[in-house]
Write a protein that holds these residues in place. Structure first.
Motif, PDB file in Angstrom:
ATOM      1  N   ARG A 147     -46.247  11.732   7.901  1.00  0.00           N
ATOM      2  CA  ARG A 147     -47.174  11.130   7.448  1.00  0.00           C
ATOM      3  C   ARG A 147     -47.274   9.676   8.234  1.00  0.00           C
ATOM      4  NH1 ARG A 147     -45.633  11.355   2.959  1.00  0.00           N
ATOM      5  NH2 ARG A 147     -44.895   9.443   2.415  1.00  0.00           N
ATOM      6  N   VAL A 148     -46.341   9.135   8.426  1.00  0.00           N
ATOM      7  CA  VAL A 148     -46.477   7.966   9.657  1.00  0.00           C
ATOM      8  C   VAL A 148     -47.115   8.291  10.871  1.00  0.00           C
ATOM      9  CG1 VAL A 148     -45.195   6.184  10.772  1.00  0.00           C
ATOM     10  CG2 VAL A 148     -44.525   6.543   8.262  1.00  0.00           C
ATOM     11  N   MET A 149     -46.556   9.265  11.555  1.00  0.00           N
ATOM     12  CA  MET A 149     -46.937   9.455  12.932  1.00  0.00           C
ATOM     13  C   MET A 149     -48.180  10.179  12.870  1.00  0.00           C
ATOM     14  SD  MET A 149     -44.600   8.158  14.711  1.00  0.00           S
ATOM     15  CE  MET A 149     -45.250   8.931  16.354  1.00  0.00           C
ATOM     16  N   THR A 150     -48.774  11.133  12.097  1.00  0.00           N
ATOM     17  CA  THR A 150     -49.980  11.844  12.113  1.00  0.00           C
ATOM     18  C   THR A 150     -51.095  10.680  11.878  1.00  0.00           C
ATOM     19  OG1 THR A 150     -49.866  12.208   9.507  1.00  0.00           O
ATOM     20  CG2 THR A 150     -49.404  14.012  11.373  1.00  0.00           C
ATOM     21  N   LEU A 206     -47.236  -1.395  11.791  1.00  0.00           N
ATOM     22  CA  LEU A 206     -47.914  -0.547  12.797  1.00  0.00           C
ATOM     23  C   LEU A 206     -49.481  -0.818  12.474  1.00  0.00           C
ATOM     24  CD1 LEU A 206     -45.536   2.613  12.808  1.00  0.00           C
ATOM     25  CD2 LEU A 206     -45.493   0.849  14.011  1.00  0.00           C
ATOM     26  N   SER A 207     -49.942  -1.179  11.648  1.00  0.00           N
ATOM     27  CA  SER A 207     -51.404  -1.219  11.383  1.00  0.00           C
ATOM     28  C   SER A 207     -52.176  -1.462  12.436  1.00  0.00           C
ATOM     29  CB  SER A 207     -51.508  -2.066  10.135  1.00  0.00           C
ATOM     30  OG  SER A 207     -51.376  -3.380  10.271  1.00  0.00           O
ATOM     31  N   HIS A 213     -55.963   4.067  10.337  1.00  0.00           N
ATOM     32  CA  HIS A 213     -56.296   2.633   9.660  1.00  0.00           C
ATOM     33  C   HIS A 213     -57.351   2.323  10.392  1.00  0.00           C
ATOM     34  CE1 HIS A 213     -56.042  -1.158   7.786  1.00  0.00           C
ATOM     35  NE2 HIS A 213     -55.856  -1.847   8.707  1.00  0.00           N
ATOM     36  N   ALA A 214     -57.637   2.299  11.764  1.00  0.00           N
ATOM     37  CA  ALA A 214     -58.749   1.743  12.443  1.00  0.00           C
ATOM     38  C   ALA A 214     -59.844   2.433  12.157  1.00  0.00           C
ATOM     39  CB  ALA A 214     -58.621   1.806  14.109  1.00  0.00           C
ATOM     40  N   ALA A 215     -59.877   3.786  11.855  1.00  0.00           N
ATOM     41  CA  ALA A 215     -61.033   4.602  11.356  1.00  0.00           C
ATOM     42  C   ALA A 215     -61.213   4.380   9.710  1.00  0.00           C
ATOM     43  CB  ALA A 215     -61.002   5.957  11.914  1.00  0.00           C
TER      44      ALA A 215
END
Length: 342
Positions: A147-150, A206-207, A213-215
């Motif tokens: 989940r974190v990496m995808t 990492l945000s 997150h950017a999208a």
């Protein structure tokens, strides 16, 4: 180290969860290393199980069998009984077999490539044990890490194929030391911050560089392949008792719930798509108590539960009605038994 791993480890130093099998990052700096037995046991137990549920079993197992040698010497039936309620019972059989092999070899292998050769240990579990217990530089990709990496990279390959993509993306981002802390940090980040729903992006280390997150599409990842409907099966189960004891049976050593205590049951017949589940028939079976539903990995089961009370002593294996919870019945049979005692 990469900026990615530095951020992860700095966050972990401040926010690491306290878990009974874990050595804190502060203690690891002082040279304290985790017990590979406890790491292995926790990883096997937590497959398909929540941490609060798994902790209770972990504490019970380590109280009964503090070392892998103790577990290897245990009676297999005792191990299976204590596992009851954790599900996926092939894990318990592999756990016992693995303990015996590790004990005979003088301890756990220290690298993932050798750990994968042990019963019940796949690539993820091998990577987790090797990195956490022995500080091997190896990736360990579980659901939290996926989940974190995808999300971080906006990987749109559907699971489970995305697992390999994640592993390849993680490799160059591994730190040059503190590999065990890094593995646990990613797990904690996924479990507490980068959650499946409502991730706490404002507190995520990492945000700033997270593509999802950017999208504004955090919950769109990881992408999951469409689920196929589970086949449906149906059977009956009998609660045969004499008012004090209930009849139980030992299931075969191969197949579903192998080696576990169970209740007398019929075959579990497949119900064709669109076909109705047969209506209960108490004429031949005894007193009808109700229907229970249980979902296994590959199918959904409906069991009609019947009571048959006898006055004569029961043949074969029995368990006291007053302590059914201690009989080691798998969840599906415990659900059925609860219709009698509730």
């Amino acid at each position: 180290m990469s900026e990615f791993s530095t951020r992860i480890l700095d966050w972990y130093d401040a926010h690491a969860r306290q878990l009974p099998w874990r050595v804190s990052p502060q203690a690891r700096r002082r040279g304290v290393m985790p017990d590979p037995y406890r790491v292995w046991l926790s990883e096997v137990m937590l497959q398909q199980t929540t941490i609060p549920h798994g902790i209770r079993y972990f504490l019970r197992f380590t109280e009964l069998w503090p070392t892998v040698e103790d577990l290897a010497r245990a009676d297999r039936e005792d191990v299976m009984r204590e596992w009851a309620g954790l599900g996926y019972y092939a894990r318990a059989r592999n756990l016992y077999a693995c303990a015996q092999l590790v004990s005979s070899q003088g301890g756990f292998p220290r690298v993932a490539s050798e750990l994968k050769k042990l019963p019940g240990i796949g690539p993820y579990t091998a990577g987790a044990i090797a990195s956490i217990a022995f500080d091997e530089r190896v990736a360990a990709v579980d659901g939290n890490v996926e989940r974190v990496m995808t999300r971080f990279l906006a990987i749109d390959t559907p699971l489970p194929k995305a697992k390999q993509v994640v592993a390849e993306a993680l490799e160059p981002r591994l730190p040059d030391h503190r590999f065990g802390d890094f593995t646990q940090a990613l797990m904690d980040l996924g479990a507490t911050i980068c959650t499946p729903r409502g991730p706490a992006c404002l507190t995520c280390p990492l945000s700033d560089d997270c593509a999802a997150h950017a999208a504004g599409r955090e919950e769109a990842f990881p992408v999951k392949a469409p689920k196929k409907p589970k086949p449906v099966r149906h059977g009956i189960v009998k609660l045969i008792h004499n008012g004090k004891h209930m009849a139980i049976e030992r299931r075969p050593d191969k197949g579903l719930l192998a080696g576990m205590n169970g209740l007398p049951t019929s075959d579990w017949n497949v119900i064709g798509e669109g076909e109705p589940i047969p209506e209960p028939d108490s004429t031949d079976q005894g007193k009808y108590l109700g229907r229970v539903e249980h979902v296994f990995t590959h199918f959904k089961l409906f069991l009609d539960v019947y009571e048959e009370q006898r006055t004569a002593p029961l043949d074969g294996l029995t368990t006291p009605l007053s302590s059914l919870g201690e009989a080691g019945l798998p969840s599906v049979f415990a659900k059925a038994a609860n219709l009698l005692v509730t």
